[in-house]
Each structure stands twice: as structure tokens, then as C-alpha cells.
Design an enzyme around this catalytic site. Structure first.
Site, PDB file in Angstrom:
ATOM      1  N   ASP A 237       1.001  -1.454  -0.101  1.00 35.27           N
ATOM      2  CA  ASP A 237       0.449  -0.424  -0.524  1.00 35.27           C
ATOM      3  C   ASP A 237       1.285   1.458  -0.199  1.00 35.27           C
ATOM      4  OD1 ASP A 237      -1.390   2.014   0.961  1.00 35.27           O
ATOM      5  OD2 ASP A 237      -2.491   1.301   2.831  1.00 35.27           O
TER       6      ASP A 237
ATOM      7  N   GLU B 282      32.503   7.831  -4.846  1.00 37.81           N
ATOM      8  CA  GLU B 282      33.680   7.939  -3.240  1.00 37.81           C
ATOM      9  C   GLU B 282      33.057   8.000  -1.910  1.00 37.81           C
ATOM     10  OE1 GLU B 282      36.622  10.197  -4.594  1.00 37.81           O
ATOM     11  OE2 GLU B 282      36.769   9.764  -6.705  1.00 37.81           O
TER      12      GLU B 282
ATOM     13  N   GLU C 234      31.733   9.342   1.629  1.00 34.93           N
ATOM     14  CA  GLU C 234      32.134   9.761   2.848  1.00 34.93           C
ATOM     15  C   GLU C 234      31.372   9.981   3.599  1.00 34.93           C
ATOM     16  OE1 GLU C 234      36.161  12.416   0.663  1.00 34.93           O
ATOM     17  OE2 GLU C 234      34.219  13.674   1.450  1.00 34.93           O
TER      18      GLU C 234
ATOM     19  N   GLU D 139      39.438  10.185   6.883  1.00 38.91           N
ATOM     20  CA  GLU D 139      39.205  11.426   5.697  1.00 38.91           C
ATOM     21  C   GLU D 139      40.290  12.200   6.597  1.00 38.91           C
ATOM     22  OE1 GLU D 139      39.098  13.108   3.302  1.00 38.91           O
ATOM     23  OE2 GLU D 139      38.851  11.720   1.634  1.00 38.91           O
TER      24      GLU D 139
ATOM     25  N   GLU E 265      36.324   7.297   4.087  1.00 36.10           N
ATOM     26  CA  GLU E 265      35.399   7.014   2.903  1.00 36.10           C
ATOM     27  C   GLU E 265      36.039   5.663   2.625  1.00 36.10           C
ATOM     28  OE1 GLU E 265      37.160   9.903   0.507  1.00 36.10           O
ATOM     29  OE2 GLU E 265      37.042   8.246  -1.513  1.00 36.10           O
TER      30      GLU E 265
ATOM     31  N   HIS F 102      31.793  12.286  -4.517  1.00 34.01           N
ATOM     32  CA  HIS F 102      32.543  12.516  -5.679  1.00 34.01           C
ATOM     33  C   HIS F 102      31.735  11.174  -6.926  1.00 34.01           C
ATOM     34  CE1 HIS F 102      35.218  15.030  -3.749  1.00 34.01           C
ATOM     35  NE2 HIS F 102      34.211  14.964  -3.753  1.00 34.01           N
TER      36      HIS F 102
ATOM     37  N   ARG G  19      41.718  20.506  -8.121  1.00 32.33           N
ATOM     38  CA  ARG G  19      41.028  19.615  -6.731  1.00 32.33           C
ATOM     39  C   ARG G  19      39.652  21.038  -6.568  1.00 32.33           C
ATOM     40  NH1 ARG G  19      41.468  14.412  -4.817  1.00 32.33           N
ATOM     41  NH2 ARG G  19      43.786  13.561  -5.733  1.00 32.33           N
TER      42      ARG G  19
ATOM     43  N   GLU H  83      34.762  12.650 -13.299  1.00 30.99           N
ATOM     44  CA  GLU H  83      34.344  13.207 -12.091  1.00 30.99           C
ATOM     45  C   GLU H  83      33.698  14.705 -11.199  1.00 30.99           C
ATOM     46  OE1 GLU H  83      38.369  13.332  -8.759  1.00 30.99           O
ATOM     47  OE2 GLU H  83      36.793  13.621  -7.696  1.00 30.99           O
TER      48      GLU H  83
ATOM     49  N   ARG I  92      32.384  16.640  -8.807  1.00 30.16           N
ATOM     50  CA  ARG I  92      32.630  16.378  -6.687  1.00 30.16           C
ATOM     51  C   ARG I  92      31.239  17.187  -5.865  1.00 30.16           C
ATOM     52  NH1 ARG I  92      38.146  15.761  -5.481  1.00 30.16           N
ATOM     53  NH2 ARG I  92      37.751  17.353  -3.899  1.00 30.16           N
TER      54      ARG I  92
HETATM   55  N1  GLU Z   1      35.130  16.592   1.696  1.00 29.90           N
HETATM   56  C1  GLU Z   1      35.546  16.774   0.858  1.00 29.90           C
HETATM   57  C2  GLU Z   1      33.800  17.256   0.419  1.00 29.90           C
HETATM   58  O1  GLU Z   1      33.331  17.578   0.941  1.00 29.90           O
HETATM   59  C3  GLU Z   1      36.542  15.999  -0.405  1.00 29.90           C
HETATM   60  C4  GLU Z   1      37.586  15.246   0.104  1.00 29.90           C
HETATM   61  C5  GLU Z   1      38.436  14.422  -1.274  1.00 29.90           C
HETATM   62  O2  GLU Z   1      39.201  14.832  -1.675  1.00 29.90           O
HETATM   63  O3  GLU Z   1      38.150  13.596  -0.685  1.00 29.90           O
HETATM   64  O4  GLU Z   1      33.913  16.552  -0.919  1.00 29.90           O
HETATM   65 MG    MG Z   2      37.626  11.815   0.043  1.00 28.05          MG
END
Ligand code: GLU
Ligand code: MG
Length: 443
Positions: A53, A131, A133, A188, A195, A244, A315, A332, A334
């Protein structure tokens, strides 16, 4: 992933002493739901005759049409290793169907399947590697979560500074029992933050894996007296948790993002995919970053992205192209966070990327400098836009992005936006501790 027939499942259920089968699905906000049946019902389950349901499930049906059927995806059969070792419990992830045999439009797994079918018609298989976290926090005398951790470790630290090593170990072992291939597990950057990365898979399996991962992490943490959270920014002033998302498109078994002769050995499709993501990332933020709290992670200074740019090295960019080439070539993204509904988030990413390919879009030039060190004027000069600053802005961006709206489908879109607006309103009208501290005495 394994492939199972109905006969395989009947055999395993008997051989392995499985007594309970959990039929799982998710609501539109990504919350995992299940109904458990005993083995006496297994034939009914395998005949797609299990009924639920749906009237009380977020974003499902209205009261007068609440009967829905669960059709198990047999390949998702797995025994839950944290459950008792005799009279075991297994799970099957299900698709939700209407009584007339059509797929239910409010099922997020169905929304992902619709975009995947479009990609398949273009000859593409979409692969995703997330990935994940998360934080491990202590619980209080009543067993309720706190935001305290006795763990003072940082990036890649080891025990005894890292207090989460044993929990991570158990998570990895149990997930491997369920068929995951764990590629890495580490502490991390932030205190109490961890992670665990598992191997990429086709997009549907990846989304299923994310929901399984979150359940496993929370369950195993709880058995250690800890609370695991995928809340994106649980503590002010330190890193938040991201998801990510590594993505690639394959055609005839070959990664089509790789072109040995292309600029940076990336293909035209890879560039158009990047351009598509950049064009829609603001429109899909309400999906990839679904909470009021998500936008407290997307601020400068904590390795999380804020600005719309791509880079092969940097990054600080929203989209990064990791160094690997050949079949491991990938994009990737992010910004997504681990609180998202993975089915909808992955569906939105794919739809955005495909839109870029279909429209032959080209991305702006790569940004190699640190974007966080640029002034607002410099960012403007480079044409670098920002992610939405809060959930309301994200919802408004979604409302203005027909590609993402269409990807969700009318039903999910309507319920999702209404739910997120309610969430925003609830937040907006609260008087917070910060306000009390800031204003109570001074004014
Ligand atoms: N914790 C970071 C985020 O908020 C990323 C750190 C990393 O590069 O793994 O995206
Ligand atoms: Mg990370």
C-alpha cells in the site's frame, strides 16, 4: 554482479537457510523502504505478486490508487551478513509497478531506468563509481547520536589515532560478502570522518550499491555503539562529506571518453558530456545536493566545490578529470553529496551529459589556477558561475531546467519540489542558536 534465475534463488534460500526476504525500494527522497516476508511467500515474490500500500510513502500514490506491486530484480538477491547466521535474512531490490502492469512513475529506480534506456538506444552503457564519505559519532546514554567524536585523526591516519579502523574493517568485510569489490578504505580529513570506495559498476547497480552501502554503514556502526551519518555538513568549521561521482560511457565494450589523439587524450563525447554537466549542474543541484544542510558544505575552504569549472588537474574545480586513461578514463563530478537519492542523482547526471552530447556542446576552457584564490572579478572575467547558494535557489534552478524536470518525470518532479519547498520553509522560519548568540544581547 551475479545473475540469478528464479530457480537459483529458490535453491539458495533452501541451501542457505534463508527465512526472511526483505523486499526493498526507495521513496523519492532516497529513503530505503522494505517489507519483509518469510520463505513461505517466496513463490509469490518471484511471480511478482507482492503487493504494498503506497499511500503513506513519500511521493508515492494518492489514497484512491494506493495498491502497488513489487517486482524483484533477481540479480540483486543478497544475504544480509549482519543478520543472524541461522534462519538468515536476504534482500531483493524491487521495481514498483501499478496494478495494470505498467511501471509506477513515482519509482526513482524507474526514473533511472528510463534515462538508461535512452542511453542504450544511443549505444551507450553508463558506468558510475561513487566515493562515499561519512562521519562516525558517539552516541549518548540513551543511544541517541551526538556530534562528538573522540577520534582526532586526519587524512590517511592509522590506529590508534584513527578510532574508526575496526568499524571500517567490518563494513568492508560484510560488503565483500554481499559481492562488493572494495577498492579503498581510509580516514578522511576531518575528525571522525571516513571514506570507503567500491568498484564502479553499471549505473543501476551503482545506485543500488549506494543504498546498500548506506544501510550497511549505519547498521554496522550501530553495532559498535556509534552513529554513522551521511549528512553533508554535520560540523561547522571542518570538512563535510561528499559523494564524488566518477562517470564514463562505454560503447561496444570500449570507454568512449578516451581518445589517444584528442586534446588531453579525451574524446569529443567526453568534452560534450562535461559541457552538458556544466550546463545543467545548477538545475540538478536540488537532486545531487538535496538538503538545507547540503549548501553548508558547498562553501570555500573545505575541499568541496562552489564554482562551475572543469580541470584535468585541479581539485578546486567542480569537475575533475582524474589522470587515468584508457578504459579508466572518467569524469569526476565533485558536488553530489551522500544524502542524495542515488537513482535520481545518477539519472540527472546522465541526462545532463547526454544532452551535451546530443547538442554537441563544447565546454569553456579548462581552469588550471586555484579558483578559490580568485577574486569575484577574476571569476567573472573567466566566466565562472557558482552553484546555488541554498536549497531554495537550487529548487528554483531545477524549476527552470526542462531537461532535468523531464528526467524526473512529472510525478516525481511535482512531489519532490513540493517536499523541498516545505523543508526550506520549515528551516527559514526557525530561530537558530546562531541568531540568539549574535543578536539577543546586542539588540
Ligand atoms: N570531503 C570533501 C568534500 O566535501 C572532499 C575531500 C576529498 O577530496 O576527498 O567533497
Ligand atoms: Mg574523499
Amino acid at each position: 554482479m551475479k545473475q540469478y534465475s528464479a530457480e537459483d534463488i529458490l535453491r539458495i534460500v533452501n541451501e542457505e537457510d534463508v527465512e526472511f526476504i526483505r523486499l526493498q525500494f526507495t521513496d523519492i527522497f532516497g529513503q530505503l523502504k522494505n517489507v519483509a516476508v518469510t520463505r513461505s511467500q517466496i513463490e509469490k515474490v518471484l511471480n511478482n505478486e507482492s503487493m504494498i500500500d503506497g499511500s503513506s510513502i513519500e511521493g508515492f500514490t494518492r489514497i484512491h490508487e494506493s495498491d502497488q506491486y513489487l517486482r524483484p530484480d533477481l540479480d540483486t538477491f543478497a544475504i544480509l551478513p549482519w543478520q543472524p547466521a541461522t534462519r538468515k535474512t536476504a534482500r531483493l531490490i524491487c521495481d514498483v509497478y501499478n496494478p495494470d502492469g505498467t511501471p509506477f512513475v513515482g519509482d526513482p529506480r524507474g526514473a533511472l531506468k528510463r534515462v538508461l534506456a535512452r542511453a542504450e538506444a544511443m549505444g551507450y552503457q553508463f558506468n558510475v563509481g561513487p566515493e562515499m564519505e561519512f562521519f562516525l559519532f558517539e552516541t549518548d546514554e540513551k543511544g541517541l547520536p551526538t556530534s562528538r567524536t573522540a577520534d582526532a585523526a586526519g587524512y590517511f591516519d592509522m590506529a590508534p589515532i584513527d578510532h574508526g579502523g575496526n568499524v571500517r574493517r567490518e563494513i568492508c568485510l560484510m560488503l565483500e560478502e554481499m559481492g562488493f569489490e572494495i577498492e579503498a578504505s581510509h580516514h578522511e580529513v576531518a575528525e571522525g570522518q571516513h571514506e570507503i570506495d567500491f568498484r564502479y559498476a553499471d549505473a543501476l547497480t551503482a545506485a543500488d550499491n549506494i543504498t546498500t552501502f548506506r544501510m550497511a554503514v549505519k547498521t554496522i556502526a550501530q553495532s559498535h555503539g556509534l552513529h554513522a551519518t551521511f549528512m553533508p555538513k554535520p560540523v561547522y568549521g571542518i570538512n563535510g562529506s561528499g559523494m564524488h561521482t566518477n562517470m564514463s560511457l562505454f560503447k561496444d565494450g570500449k570507454n568512449i571518453f578516451f581518445d589517444p589523439n584528442g586534446p588531453k587524450q579525451l574524446s569529443k563525447e567526453a568534452y560534450s558530456f562535461i559541457a552538458g554537466i556544466l550546463a545543467h549542474v545548477r538545475g540538478m543541484a536540488a537532486i545531487t545536493n538535496p538538503l538545507v544542510n547540503s549548501y553548508k558544505r558547498l562553501v570555500p575552504g573545505y575541499e568541496a566545490p562552489c564554482y562551475l569549472a572543469w580541470s584535468a588537474s585541479n581539485r578546486s574545480a567542480l569537475i575533475r578529470i582524474p589522470a587515468a586513461r584508457g578504459s579508466a578514463t572518467r569524469v569526476e563530478l565533485r558536488c553530489p553529496d551522500p544524502a542524495c537519492n542515488p537513482y535520481l542523482a545518477i539519472a540527472a547526471c546522465l541526462a545532463a551529459g547526454l544532452d551535451g552530447i546530443e547538442k554537441n556542446l563544447t565546454p569553456p576552457a579548462e581552469i588550471t589556477e586555484n579558483i578559490f584564490a580568485m577574486s569575484e572579478e577574476e571569476r567573472k572575467a573567466h566566466g565562472i558561475d557558482s552553484l546555488p547558494g541554498n536549497l531554495l535557489e537550487a529548487v528554483e534552478c531545477l524549476e527552470r531546467d526542462p531537461v532535468i524536470v523531464h528526467t524526473l518525470g512529472e510525478h516525481i518532479y511535482h512531489h519532490y519540489v513540493a517536499g523541498k519547498k516545505r523543508e526550506w520553509e520549515e528551516y527559514r522560519t526557525r530561530v537558530t542558536d546562531w541568531e540568539l548568540k549574535k543578536y539577543m544581547v546586542v539588540y
